[in-house]
Design an enzyme around this catalytic site. Structure first.
Site, mmCIF file in Angstrom:
data_model
loop_
_atom_site.group_PDB
_atom_site.id
_atom_site.type_symbol
_atom_site.label_atom_id
_atom_site.label_comp_id
_atom_site.label_asym_id
_atom_site.label_seq_id
_atom_site.Cartn_x
_atom_site.Cartn_y
_atom_site.Cartn_z
ATOM 1 N N ASN A 1 0.662 -0.950 -0.365
ATOM 2 C CA ASN A 1 0.174 -0.185 -0.046
ATOM 3 C C ASN A 1 0.536 1.316 -0.369
ATOM 4 O OD1 ASN A 1 -1.976 -1.941 1.279
ATOM 5 N ND2 ASN A 1 -3.181 -0.927 1.586
ATOM 6 N N GLU B 1 -2.731 -0.108 -4.136
ATOM 7 C CA GLU B 1 -2.369 -1.199 -3.411
ATOM 8 C C GLU B 1 -1.173 -2.008 -4.978
ATOM 9 O OE1 GLU B 1 -4.976 -3.313 -0.593
ATOM 10 O OE2 GLU B 1 -6.107 -2.109 -0.394
#
Ligand code: ADP
Ligand code: MG
Length: 156
Positions: free
Chosen positions: A30, A80
């Site tokens: 992330n 992500e």
């Protein structure tokens, strides 16, 4: 969805909100909220593919999701990256460099975990195929991935 591509981005890998991606066998690195905020505000949510490198490591194929971040009550986006490579160790705190070269599909809700996982496996296969085509392959060699000689990122 293609208007902003190719899209280059570099930033620190932070802890996500523990949706258990790793338990599904599909860990996603992330980006911080600050990096996500730097994305074009009108970029479509959904699944993309491209190239990624951790620190000054090798460049690998990746699939990427731009979605609504449940941690922020879905008012902020999350970005992500699942790198299609097996790493020996986690790399939280490292600098992840990516170039997004193509778009696969919009975000979807799935009836079951099995359906979600098989959709992601199909996304990965699609990404692998597309990235072998010259127009996507050429970005693997982009200078963006060559950090200046002697410059270290996070001591690596
Ligand atoms: P989080 O919720 O903290 O993002 P994940 O379950 O999504 O947790 O796991 C992500 C972490 O797994 C990454 O931050 C990275 O350190 C590690 N990781 C290991 N292999 C990969 C990979 N192939 N792609 C992405 N992240 C990976
Ligand atoms: Mg994650």
């Amino acid at each position: 969805a293609m208007r902003h591509l190719p899209y280059f981005c570099r930033g620190e890998v932070v802890k996500g909100f523990g949706r258990g991606s790793k338990e599904l066998g599909i860990p996603t690195a992330n980006f911080s909220e600050q990096v996500v905020e730097s994305f074009p505000s009108d970029i479509s949510t959904g699944i993309y593919y491209g190239w990624a490198c951790v620190g000054n490591g090798d460049v690998h194929k990746m699939v990427l999701s731009i979605g609504w971040n449940p941690f922020y009550k879905n008012i902020k986006k999350s970005v992500e990256t699942h790198i299609i490579h097996t790493f020996k160790e986690d790399f939280y705190g490292e600098i992840l460099s990516i170039v997004i070269t193509g778009y696969i599909r919009p975000e979807k809700n799935f009836d079951s975990l099995e359906a979600l996982i098989s959709a992601i496996q199909e996304d990965i296969e699609e990404a692998k195929r597309q990235l072998d085509l010259p127009e996507h392959l050429k970005l693997k060699e982009d200078n963006f991935f060559n950090l200046p000689e002697g410059k270290t990122v996070n001591n690596h």
